[in-house]
Scaffold this active site. Structure first.
Site, mmCIF file in Angstrom:
data_model
loop_
_atom_site.group_PDB
_atom_site.id
_atom_site.type_symbol
_atom_site.label_atom_id
_atom_site.label_comp_id
_atom_site.label_asym_id
_atom_site.label_seq_id
_atom_site.Cartn_x
_atom_site.Cartn_y
_atom_site.Cartn_z
ATOM 1 N N CYS A 96 -5.663 9.310 3.700
ATOM 2 C CA CYS A 96 -6.271 9.352 2.284
ATOM 3 C C CYS A 96 -6.318 11.005 1.954
ATOM 4 O O CYS A 96 -4.999 11.201 1.583
ATOM 5 C CB CYS A 96 -7.467 8.719 2.620
ATOM 6 S SG CYS A 96 -8.339 8.472 0.993
ATOM 7 N N HIS A 188 -7.233 3.097 4.083
ATOM 8 C CA HIS A 188 -7.815 3.395 5.152
ATOM 9 C C HIS A 188 -7.811 2.490 6.416
ATOM 10 O O HIS A 188 -8.749 1.380 6.273
ATOM 11 C CB HIS A 188 -9.608 3.603 4.938
ATOM 12 C CG HIS A 188 -9.546 4.896 4.175
ATOM 13 N ND1 HIS A 188 -9.956 6.018 4.567
ATOM 14 C CD2 HIS A 188 -9.781 5.094 2.543
ATOM 15 C CE1 HIS A 188 -10.322 7.153 3.803
ATOM 16 N NE2 HIS A 188 -10.109 6.232 2.608
ATOM 17 N N GLU A 190 -8.832 2.700 9.375
ATOM 18 C CA GLU A 190 -10.206 2.888 10.143
ATOM 19 C C GLU A 190 -11.572 2.365 9.453
ATOM 20 O O GLU A 190 -12.681 2.275 10.045
ATOM 21 C CB GLU A 190 -10.243 4.535 10.436
ATOM 22 C CG GLU A 190 -11.023 5.350 9.220
ATOM 23 C CD GLU A 190 -10.141 5.750 8.094
ATOM 24 O OE1 GLU A 190 -10.680 6.702 7.529
ATOM 25 O OE2 GLU A 190 -9.094 5.214 8.099
#
Length: 245
Positions: A96, A188, A190
Site C-alpha cells: 500500500c 492489503h 495482511e
C-alpha cells in the site's frame, strides 16, 4: 531469514488493542508460511531509520495513512534507504503506502487518484507472464483494499505483476522479472475481514463518505487471497536471497 519491518503508519487506538499494529499483522501473515522467519521492527513513522540495508536479510514497508507527497521529515530518508537496499541487492517488499513510496524512490510517481477511493474487496488480474516465484498466484484474485493514492507511473525497468481496471499498477516487480530487486502490492494481504470491517466503520463519514464505507463493508464476506500472496511474498524473499523456503 530476518525480515526488517519498516513501520510507516499507526493503527488507530480503537483498533490496535484488538488487532495489533501493522508489524504484528505481517508477523502473523508471513510467519504462518515460514515459521522460522525472524522479524525486527523499525518505527520509521516515529523517526527511526535503519543504519544500513544489511541490518536485515530483507525489508518490508507497511501501509500508512500518510501520502508520499506529505513532506514528512522521514519520507526522503526512507526513499534514500530503499534505493540503498536495491543497490545492495537486499530484497524489499512494499505494501500500500510501501508500494507507493517504493515506486517513487526508484523513479516512478504516486498521486492522490482522481478515481477516488478503492475500498473493500477488489478484483485483480495477474499478468500472464508472471515469474516463477509468483506461479502460486491464480490468474484472477480478490484482495482487501483501502486507498485513494495510486502509482500512476513506473520507474524504468519495472514490470506489472497484477492490475485492475481502476488500478493499473496493483503489483509491481522492480528489475529482473525472475529475480527482482524489490516487489510491491497496492492492496492489503495482511488485513483480516474483522479488522477491515472495523476500520471502514471507523473512517466512514470522516476519511470517506459513509455510503462508500457501507458499500465496501458489504463486500467483506468475499474470500480474499491474502494467504496466497503471503506464500508468493515468502517465495520471492527466499528466491531473492538464494534460499528455498
Amino acid at each position: 531469514m530476518k525480515l526488517g519491518i519498516l513501520e510507516t503508519g499507526d493503527v488507530a487506538p480503537e483498533l490496535k488493542a484488538r488487532h495489533g499494529d501493522y508489524p504484528a499483522m505481517f508477523r502473523a501473515l508471513l510467519g504462518a508460511v515460514d515459521g522460522e522467519m525472524e522479524f525486527a521492527t523499525v518505527r520509521v513513522v516515529a523517526g527511526e531509520m535503519p543504519a544500513s540495508p544489511g541490518q536485515a536479510d530483507a525489508w518490508l514497508v507497511t501501509g500508512s495513512r500518510h501520502g508520499v507527497y506529505d513532506g514528512l521529515p522521514w519520507i526522503e530518508p526512507l526513499k534514500a534507504f530503499l534505493r540503498d537496499c536495491v543497490a545492495a541487492r537486499v530484497p524489499v517488499v512494499g505494501i500500500c503506502f510501501g508500494h507507493q513510496i517504493l515506486a517513487e524512490a526508484l523513479g516512478g510517481r504516486a498521486v492522490k487518484s482522481d478515481r477516488g477511493w478503492r475500498l473493500g474487496v477488489q478484483d485483480y488480474d495477474v499478468a500472464p507472464d508472471a515469474p516463477a516465484w509468483a506461479r502460486a498466484l491464480p490468474p484472477h484474485f480478490a484482495m482487501r483494499a483501502l486507498h485513494q493514492d495510486q502509482v500512476v507511473a513506473l520507474p524504468d525497468g519495472a514490470h506489472v505483476l497484477a492490475s485492475s481496471p481502476t488500478c493499473a499498477f496493483a503489483a509491481v516487480a522492480y528489475g529482473d522479472r525472475e529475480r527482482p530487486a524489490a516487489i510491491s502490492l497496492q492492496p492489503h494481504p495482511e488485513f483480516g475481514p474483522e479488522f477491515m470491517d472495523e476500520l471502514l466503520a471507523l473512517r466512514g463519514g470522516t476519511a470517506f463518505a459513509t455510503d462508500l464505507a457501507d458499500t465496501a463493508r458489504a463486500t467483506l464476506d468475499r474470500p480474499a487471497a491474502g494467504d496466497v500472496w503471503a506464500r508468493a511474498i515468502v517465495d520471492y524473499l527466499h528466491a531473492a536471497a538464494g534460499r528455498a523456503a
